[in-house]
Structures are given as structure tokens and as C-alpha cells.
Motif scaffolding. Structure first.
Motif, short mmCIF file in Angstrom:
data_model
loop_
_atom_site.label_atom_id
_atom_site.label_comp_id
_atom_site.label_asym_id
_atom_site.label_seq_id
_atom_site.Cartn_x
_atom_site.Cartn_y
_atom_site.Cartn_z
N ILE A 1 14.17 3.39 28.85
CA ILE A 1 13.87 4.56 29.86
C ILE A 1 15.31 5.35 29.54
O ILE A 1 16.18 5.01 30.04
CB ILE A 1 13.59 3.95 31.19
N ASP A 2 14.95 6.49 28.86
CA ASP A 2 16.21 7.43 28.86
C ASP A 2 15.52 8.91 28.69
O ASP A 2 14.62 9.06 27.94
CB ASP A 2 17.01 6.76 27.64
N ASP A 3 15.81 9.91 29.38
CA ASP A 3 15.36 11.18 29.10
C ASP A 3 15.98 12.06 27.78
O ASP A 3 15.26 12.96 27.22
CB ASP A 3 15.71 12.14 30.26
N GLU A 4 16.91 11.34 27.05
CA GLU A 4 17.30 12.02 25.88
C GLU A 4 16.40 11.41 24.74
O GLU A 4 16.73 10.05 24.05
CB GLU A 4 18.80 11.66 25.42
N ALA A 5 15.62 12.41 23.96
CA ALA A 5 14.70 12.05 22.98
C ALA A 5 15.27 11.46 21.63
O ALA A 5 15.20 10.45 21.01
CB ALA A 5 13.70 12.95 22.55
N PRO A 6 16.43 12.05 21.22
CA PRO A 6 17.40 11.73 20.06
C PRO A 6 17.76 9.89 20.58
O PRO A 6 17.70 9.36 19.41
CB PRO A 6 18.31 12.43 20.06
N LEU A 7 18.20 9.89 21.40
CA LEU A 7 18.82 8.46 21.75
C LEU A 7 17.59 7.62 21.78
O LEU A 7 17.85 6.45 21.21
CB LEU A 7 19.54 8.38 23.21
N ARG A 8 16.56 8.03 22.32
CA ARG A 8 15.40 6.92 22.24
C ARG A 8 14.87 6.70 20.93
O ARG A 8 14.76 5.37 20.60
CB ARG A 8 14.14 7.30 23.27
N ARG A 9 15.12 7.75 20.01
CA ARG A 9 14.45 7.44 18.58
C ARG A 9 15.44 6.76 17.76
O ARG A 9 15.07 5.65 17.11
CB ARG A 9 14.26 8.76 17.76
N VAL A 10 16.75 6.94 18.06
CA VAL A 10 17.73 6.08 17.40
C VAL A 10 17.69 4.54 17.60
O VAL A 10 17.78 3.67 16.73
CB VAL A 10 19.09 6.67 17.40
N THR A 11 17.70 4.38 18.93
CA THR A 11 17.65 3.16 19.67
C THR A 11 16.43 2.64 19.21
O THR A 11 16.59 1.14 18.82
CB THR A 11 17.71 3.21 21.06
N GLN A 12 15.34 2.89 19.09
CA GLN A 12 13.99 2.35 18.76
C GLN A 12 14.15 1.80 17.25
O GLN A 12 13.95 0.75 17.00
CB GLN A 12 12.66 3.46 18.95
N LEU A 13 14.66 2.88 16.37
CA LEU A 13 14.80 2.58 15.19
C LEU A 13 15.59 1.33 14.70
O LEU A 13 15.36 0.40 14.03
CB LEU A 13 14.99 3.81 14.24
N THR A 14 16.90 1.58 15.30
CA THR A 14 18.05 0.52 15.19
C THR A 14 17.40 -1.06 15.58
O THR A 14 17.77 -1.85 14.65
CB THR A 14 19.28 0.91 16.03
N LEU A 15 17.03 -0.92 16.82
CA LEU A 15 16.41 -2.38 17.15
C LEU A 15 15.54 -2.89 16.09
O LEU A 15 15.11 -4.12 16.05
CB LEU A 15 16.19 -2.26 18.85
N LYS A 16 14.39 -2.01 15.74
CA LYS A 16 13.43 -2.50 15.17
C LYS A 16 14.05 -3.06 13.62
O LYS A 16 13.55 -4.15 13.28
CB LYS A 16 12.34 -1.48 14.76
N ILE A 17 15.01 -2.14 13.10
CA ILE A 17 15.38 -2.62 11.88
C ILE A 17 16.34 -3.66 11.97
O ILE A 17 16.36 -4.48 11.06
CB ILE A 17 16.29 -1.30 11.15
N THR A 18 17.29 -3.87 12.92
CA THR A 18 18.26 -5.06 13.11
C THR A 18 17.69 -6.13 13.50
O THR A 18 18.28 -7.37 13.18
CB THR A 18 19.54 -4.41 13.82
N ALA A 19 16.81 -6.00 14.58
CA ALA A 19 16.31 -7.36 15.28
C ALA A 19 14.92 -7.50 15.06
O ALA A 19 14.25 -8.69 15.21
CB ALA A 19 16.76 -7.27 16.51
N GLY A 20 14.08 -6.43 14.47
CA GLY A 20 12.62 -6.77 14.23
C GLY A 20 11.87 -6.51 15.56
O GLY A 20 10.75 -7.12 15.82
N TRP A 21 12.66 -6.01 16.53
CA TRP A 21 11.94 -5.96 17.83
C TRP A 21 10.77 -4.64 18.04
O TRP A 21 10.98 -3.97 17.32
CB TRP A 21 12.91 -5.86 19.07
N GLU A 22 9.89 -4.95 18.91
CA GLU A 22 9.13 -3.71 19.13
C GLU A 22 9.88 -3.01 20.32
O GLU A 22 10.16 -3.57 21.50
CB GLU A 22 7.74 -4.42 19.75
N VAL A 23 9.86 -1.87 20.16
CA VAL A 23 10.61 -0.96 21.30
C VAL A 23 9.85 0.47 21.33
O VAL A 23 9.57 1.04 20.38
CB VAL A 23 12.12 -0.58 20.67
N TRP A 24 9.66 0.83 22.59
CA TRP A 24 8.89 1.74 22.90
C TRP A 24 9.70 2.47 24.08
O TRP A 24 10.49 2.00 24.92
CB TRP A 24 7.66 1.75 23.33
N GLY A 25 9.65 3.91 24.26
CA GLY A 25 10.57 4.45 25.05
C GLY A 25 9.74 5.43 26.22
O GLY A 25 8.47 5.66 25.85
#
Length: 148
Positions: A32-56
């Protein structure tokens, strides 16, 4: 011969990854974050590094609705948001019986946060200062929540 369907009943968890019978459950993270670029980077990073499902969610109100509906394993919550700030969102999550047990990791750009927060809200498991290192974020979350 054992099929994928046979493994679905093993965990009792609808989010259990069934692509391999010995695989750990896929973690589900709500950011939960109002900054779209941060949400995108965090989603991508956690998916790639941990294989987690992340949504914002772009707002506290949207985040509370998604948390209630989706029941994530953890919520990453920004403190500084317009309209409904992080503390108000945290209170809404804690007042809702459906979201109360979900652990929360606060994200803040402030170096100083009120130490009473963690005492006041038992769901707060950690406070991470932004900007954080996206390459180590998954490890920090795993360590904080004992997901090792």
C-alpha cells in the motif's frame, strides 16, 4: 501416477504452489503506497528475487479493501500518503477482524518514527526506511517474519 490435483489438497492453503509437490507456499504481499514507481519496482523485485505474488494499492482505502478480500501474508504499508495516511490505514486494518491478524511492515521516508507505534500496534513487525535496497527487501521480509 500422482497428478497436480492430488497435491492441491495437501496444504489446505488455496495459495499453495502446486507446480512441484515439495515447493513452499507462494507468499502473497500487498504493498500500500501512493507512489506508482515504487510499487512497480517493489512488485518486480519481490517477484524476481523471491517468486512472491505482489500486488499494489495506491491508497489506504483501496489497500484495506484489497487486504480484506485477498488476505495477503504480509502488508507493506507506507506511512506518508495523501487522503488516508498510513497510520489511519493501520488503524482501519487493526479494527477489521478480517485483516487484524495480517502482519504489517511499515515503509517510511522519515528516519525517526515513533517507537510507541510497535507497542501500540502488535501487527507492526518492522519499520523499513525508504529508499530501501530492493535487492535485499525479500531477505529482510523473510527474516522479520521468520519465513526462512
Amino acid at each position: 501416477m500422482t497428478t497436480r490435483k492430488d497435491f492441491q489438497a495437501v496444504s489446505g492453503n488455496p495459495h499453495f504452489s502446486t507446480s512441484h509437490p515439495y515447493r513452499h507456499p507462494t507468499r502473497r504481499v500487498l504493498l500500500i503506497d501512493d507512489e506508482a514507481p515504487l510499487r512497480r519496482v517493489t512488485q518486480l523485485t519481490l517477484k524476481i528475487t523471491a517468486g512472491w505474488e505482489v500486488w499494489g494499492a495506491a491508497s489506504g482505502k483501496e489497500g484495506v479493501q484489497q487486504a480484506e478480500l485477498e488476505q495477503p501474508d504480509v502488508i507493506l504499508l507506507d506511512l506518508m500518503m495523501p487522503d488516508v495516511d498510513g497510520l489511519s490505514t493501520l488503524k482501519m486494518l487493526q479494527d477489521n477482524p478480517k485483516t487484524q491478524p495480517i502482519p504489517i511492515i511499515l515503509l517510511t521516508a522519515k528516519l525517526q518514527t515513533n517507537p510507541q507505534l510497535k507497542l501500540q500496534y502488535s501487527a507492526i513487525k518492522a519499520v523499513l526506511v525508504k529508499p530501501f535496497d530492493p535487492t535485499t527487501l525479500a531477505q529482510e521480509i523473510k527474516k522479520t517474519l521468520n519465513w526462512i
